[in-house]
Design an enzyme around this catalytic site. Structure first.
Site, PDB file in Angstrom:
ATOM      1  N   PHE A  63      43.199  43.870  46.470  1.00 34.36           N
ATOM      2  CA  PHE A  63      42.252  44.789  47.115  1.00 34.36           C
ATOM      3  C   PHE A  63      41.512  44.161  48.281  1.00 34.36           C
ATOM      4  O   PHE A  63      40.989  44.868  49.139  1.00 34.36           O
ATOM      5  CB  PHE A  63      41.229  45.302  46.077  1.00 34.36           C
ATOM      6  N   GLU A  97      45.526  49.517  43.932  1.00 36.39           N
ATOM      7  CA  GLU A  97      45.098  50.892  43.613  1.00 36.39           C
ATOM      8  C   GLU A  97      43.619  51.097  43.912  1.00 36.39           C
ATOM      9  O   GLU A  97      43.118  52.208  43.895  1.00 36.39           O
ATOM     10  CB  GLU A  97      45.411  51.229  42.146  1.00 36.39           C
ATOM     11  N   SER A 146      44.984  37.828  41.535  1.00 36.88           N
ATOM     12  CA  SER A 146      44.289  36.866  40.680  1.00 36.88           C
ATOM     13  C   SER A 146      45.289  35.945  39.973  1.00 36.88           C
ATOM     14  O   SER A 146      46.460  36.313  39.780  1.00 36.88           O
ATOM     15  CB  SER A 146      43.452  37.627  39.654  1.00 36.88           C
ATOM     16  N   CYS A 199      39.833  34.836  49.234  1.00 39.23           N
ATOM     17  CA  CYS A 199      40.448  33.688  48.554  1.00 39.23           C
ATOM     18  C   CYS A 199      40.200  32.406  49.326  1.00 39.23           C
ATOM     19  O   CYS A 199      40.461  31.322  48.820  1.00 39.23           O
ATOM     20  CB  CYS A 199      41.933  33.919  48.375  1.00 39.23           C
TER      21      CYS A 199
HETATM   22  P1  NAD Z   1      44.571  41.570  40.853  1.00 38.05           P
HETATM   23  O1  NAD Z   1      45.361  40.431  40.317  1.00 38.05           O
HETATM   24  O2  NAD Z   1      43.689  42.312  39.934  1.00 38.05           O
HETATM   25  O3  NAD Z   1      45.547  42.666  41.505  1.00 38.05           O
HETATM   26  C1  NAD Z   1      46.498  42.346  42.487  1.00 38.05           C
HETATM   27  C2  NAD Z   1      47.667  43.319  42.390  1.00 38.05           C
HETATM   28  O4  NAD Z   1      48.290  43.196  41.113  1.00 38.05           O
HETATM   29  C3  NAD Z   1      47.279  44.781  42.534  1.00 38.05           C
HETATM   30  O5  NAD Z   1      48.240  45.435  43.336  1.00 38.05           O
HETATM   31  C4  NAD Z   1      47.297  45.306  41.098  1.00 38.05           C
HETATM   32  O6  NAD Z   1      47.694  46.649  41.018  1.00 38.05           O
HETATM   33  C5  NAD Z   1      48.336  44.424  40.433  1.00 38.05           C
HETATM   34  N1  NAD Z   1      48.044  44.124  39.022  1.00 38.05           N
HETATM   35  C6  NAD Z   1      46.816  43.991  38.447  1.00 38.05           C
HETATM   36  N2  NAD Z   1      46.946  43.654  37.142  1.00 38.05           N
HETATM   37  C7  NAD Z   1      48.260  43.564  36.896  1.00 38.05           C
HETATM   38  C8  NAD Z   1      49.028  43.235  35.732  1.00 38.05           C
HETATM   39  N3  NAD Z   1      48.454  42.942  34.571  1.00 38.05           N
HETATM   40  N4  NAD Z   1      50.383  43.236  35.837  1.00 38.05           N
HETATM   41  C9  NAD Z   1      50.989  43.530  37.004  1.00 38.05           C
HETATM   42  N5  NAD Z   1      50.309  43.848  38.138  1.00 38.05           N
HETATM   43  C10 NAD Z   1      48.974  43.862  38.088  1.00 38.05           C
HETATM   44  O7  NAD Z   1      43.760  40.980  42.105  1.00 38.05           O
HETATM   45  P2  NAD Z   1      42.637  41.709  42.963  1.00 38.05           P
HETATM   46  O8  NAD Z   1      41.401  41.807  42.153  1.00 38.05           O
HETATM   47  O9  NAD Z   1      43.192  42.925  43.599  1.00 38.05           O
HETATM   48  O10 NAD Z   1      42.440  40.626  44.134  1.00 38.05           O
HETATM   49  C11 NAD Z   1      41.536  39.561  44.064  1.00 38.05           C
HETATM   50  C12 NAD Z   1      42.243  38.276  43.685  1.00 38.05           C
HETATM   51  O11 NAD Z   1      43.270  37.994  44.643  1.00 38.05           O
HETATM   52  C13 NAD Z   1      41.308  37.074  43.732  1.00 38.05           C
HETATM   53  O12 NAD Z   1      41.569  36.260  42.627  1.00 38.05           O
HETATM   54  C14 NAD Z   1      41.707  36.369  45.022  1.00 38.05           C
HETATM   55  O13 NAD Z   1      41.451  34.982  45.060  1.00 38.05           O
HETATM   56  C15 NAD Z   1      43.173  36.635  45.067  1.00 38.05           C
HETATM   57  N6  NAD Z   1      43.699  36.492  46.413  1.00 38.05           N
HETATM   58  C16 NAD Z   1      44.453  35.395  46.663  1.00 38.05           C
HETATM   59  C17 NAD Z   1      44.951  35.182  47.946  1.00 38.05           C
HETATM   60  C18 NAD Z   1      45.773  33.977  48.249  1.00 38.05           C
HETATM   61  O14 NAD Z   1      46.339  33.906  49.325  1.00 38.05           O
HETATM   62  N7  NAD Z   1      45.884  33.012  47.340  1.00 38.05           N
HETATM   63  C19 NAD Z   1      44.675  36.113  48.959  1.00 38.05           C
HETATM   64  C20 NAD Z   1      43.899  37.223  48.650  1.00 38.05           C
HETATM   65  C21 NAD Z   1      43.411  37.404  47.362  1.00 38.05           C
END
Ligand code: NAD
Length: 494
Positions: free
Chosen positions: A157, A184, A234, A289
């Site tokens: 997101f 989403e 995450s 991040c």
């Molecule tokens: P999230 O892991 O909750 O969701 C990311 C994606 O995964 C979304 O599209 C979501 O629909 C999907 N998803 C969520 N739970 C899932 C599951 N159990 N199984 C399969 N798919 C699933 O992350 P978020 O809250 O949207 O984003 C924030 C996180 O992203 C933070 O931890 C941040 O550090 C990380 N991030 C990392 C980078 C990087 O380059 N390392 C860049 C941006 C964000």
């Protein structure tokens, strides 16, 4: 064409085989403005059948797209760059409404996304592999990079405009088809960007958009027509997605969460370091991040640095990202705001010194928004929860260390390895940290270590699962496979 920036918006649509359709899965959720609490739209979650349809459309398009001359394949990307630039302000407005960050931050992330489209336009040069005449007696050898089929990217997101563009341009420029599954929580900006993708002139089926949650992601990861998956999100989900994709025999790269440190040495320019540290910790409400949210400061300058950080932090204005003068926008959801509040409470309980408390912030006119003010902790112990776990909110902790050895040790003890920054006036310190810091992106006298699109976006330890990273040349390798031709053409006489 115009980009609709005025909510409420219609149900968010998928883009499959050149057509727009509202997902027909049973589940879904509201898209809510984090600054006002207003419902902006509804996003339905795509069913397994819809995922199947998108992947099959990609497979059918791949048949021709893979052998479309590369010069033709990049023409829609040139068009897309122009369209994204022409509509950057409207896209930024949509992004702010559903995400909460400031307008300037939204425009900035779109610019970083467009940069990837620009780099991918250079694929005719970047995709060339190698040729070696007389590699062996009478033998010439040539390596060629071939696209593989349909790839997917599952994105988070926090950068809903930029992160899809870490992947999409490279996937299609190299001759693959692509399916995006955006977050989403703020899916509308992806839909708006796909209106521009539609306009840019890609053949139907080359680029698709499917919305959804966990089940939609799993349907993509389990689909036999998907060659590889990119994930950003995450750490627990990154690990899970990487394992599931790999167990299904797919290429995978999964970028996870982070906990980034900034080291401030006694020779640093303290005003500059304080300003950049505050910017890094609090921009996008700390939902980055690359946010450096632990500052590790040499003892001799600790007090002075703390004073400056608190002064700069206290001057930050919290508000609706669309309003002029806002420095820190709203957090994505009330649940996430509560999680950050819980982290602040844990800092207090574990004994850190609360130097600036953002919990009482009030934003006039936006009483239903998810706001937190800048929060600064001093005398943080590296073992405290706020120093070890990702907070993803406007919270900065300051750790006092005796020397650079101790600072590097604090940094390297972290479970994460996404990024770090060093502020110093001494080249020898920079040389040491470059050599010893176990992170994927390192800034020297730079607050946020964000690589330009022609470099890959690094990450180590729990911040990354895989080998090839997003952006730049790594993407060419991820999206292609090399075949080597070994040729011998004997003379007539021999
Ligand atoms: P999230 O892991 O909750 O969701 C990311 C994606 O995964 C979304 O599209 C979501 O629909 C999907 N998803 C969520 N739970 C899932 C599951 N159990 N199984 C399969 N798919 C699933 O992350 P978020 O809250 O949207 O984003 C924030 C996180 O992203 C933070 O931890 C941040 O550090 C990380 N991030 C990392 C980078 C990087 O380059 N390392 C860049 C941006 C964000």
């Amino acid at each position: 064409m115009t980009v609709d920036t005025t909510p409420p918006w219609d149900d968010v649509r998928n883009y499959v085989d050149g057509d727009w359709r509202v997902p027909d899965g049973e589940d879904g959720q509201d898209v809510v403005d984090p600054a006002t609490g207003e419902t902006l739209a509804r996003v339905g979650f795509s069913s397994d059948d819809e995922v199947d349809e998108a992947v099959r459309a990609g497979q059918a398009a791949f048949e021709t797209w893979q052998s479309t001359p590369v010069e033709e394949r990049i023409q829609p990307l040139f068009e897309l760059k122009q369209l994204l630039e022409a509509h950057q302000d409207e896209l930024a407005e949509v992004l702010v409404r559903e995400h909460g960050k400031t307008f300037a931050e939204a425009k900035g992330e779109l610019r970083r996304g467009i940069e990837n489209v620009e780099v991918a336009c250079g694929i005719p040069s970047m995709m060339q592999a190698g040729h070696l005449p007389n590699a062996a007696p009478g033998i010439d050898e040539t390596a060629v990079r071939k696209p593989l089929g349909v790839f997917t990217a599952i994105t988070p997101f926090n950068f809903p405009g930029m992160i899809p563009l870490w992947f999409l341009p490279y996937a299609v420029a190299t001759g693959n088809a692509f399916v995006l599954k955006p977050s989403e929580q703020d899916p509308v900006v992806a839909e708006r960007m796909f209106e521009l993708v539609d306009e840019a002139g890609f053949p139907d089926g080359v680029v698709q958009l499917v919305h959804g949650g966990v089940d939609t992601v799993n349907a993509l990861l389990d689909h036999e027509g998907i060659e590889g998956a990119s994930f950003v999100g995450s750490t627990p989900v990154a690990r899970q997605v990487y394992e599931r994709a790999a167990a299904n025999g797919k290429r995978a790269q999964a970028q996870g969460g982070a906990k980034n440190h900034v080291i401030v040495t006694e020779t640093a320019n303290l005003d500059f370091a304080a300003e950049k540290t505050v910017g890094s910790a609090f921009a996008c409400g700390g939902e980055r991040c690359l946010a450096n949210d632990v500052a590790v400061v040499e003892d001799d300058v600790y007090e002075e640095f703390v004073d400056r950080v608190v002064e700069v932090s206290a001057a930050q204005t919290v508000g609706n990202g669309l309003d002029d003068g806002t420095d820190i926008g709203a957090l994505i959801t009330p649940d996430h705001e509560q999680r950050v509040r819980d982290m602040i409470a844990s800092g207090v309980e574990e004994g850190a010194e609360l130097l600036l408390d953002g919990r009482d912030v009030a934003v006039e006119g936006y009483e239903d928004g998810n706001f937190l003010g800048p929060t600064v902790f001093g005398d943080v112990d590296p073992e405290m929860t706020i120093a070890r776990e990702e907070i993803f909110g406007p919270v900065l902790g300051l750790v006092r260390v005796g020397d650079l050895d101790e600072a590097i040790d604090v940094l390297n003890r972290s479970d994460f390895g996404n990024a770090a920054s060093l502020f110093t006036g001494r080249g020898a310190d920079a040389k040491r940290v470059r050599h010893e810091a176990d992170v994927g992106n390192l800034g020297v006298n730079a607050g946020t270590a964000a690589p330009m699109a022609f470099f890959h976006f690094g990450g180590r330890k729990d911040s990354f699962f895989g080998d090839l990273h997003a952006q730049g040349e790594d993407m060419i390798h991820f999206y292609t496979d090399e075949t080597v031709y070994i040729e011998r053409w004997p003379d007539r006489e021999s």
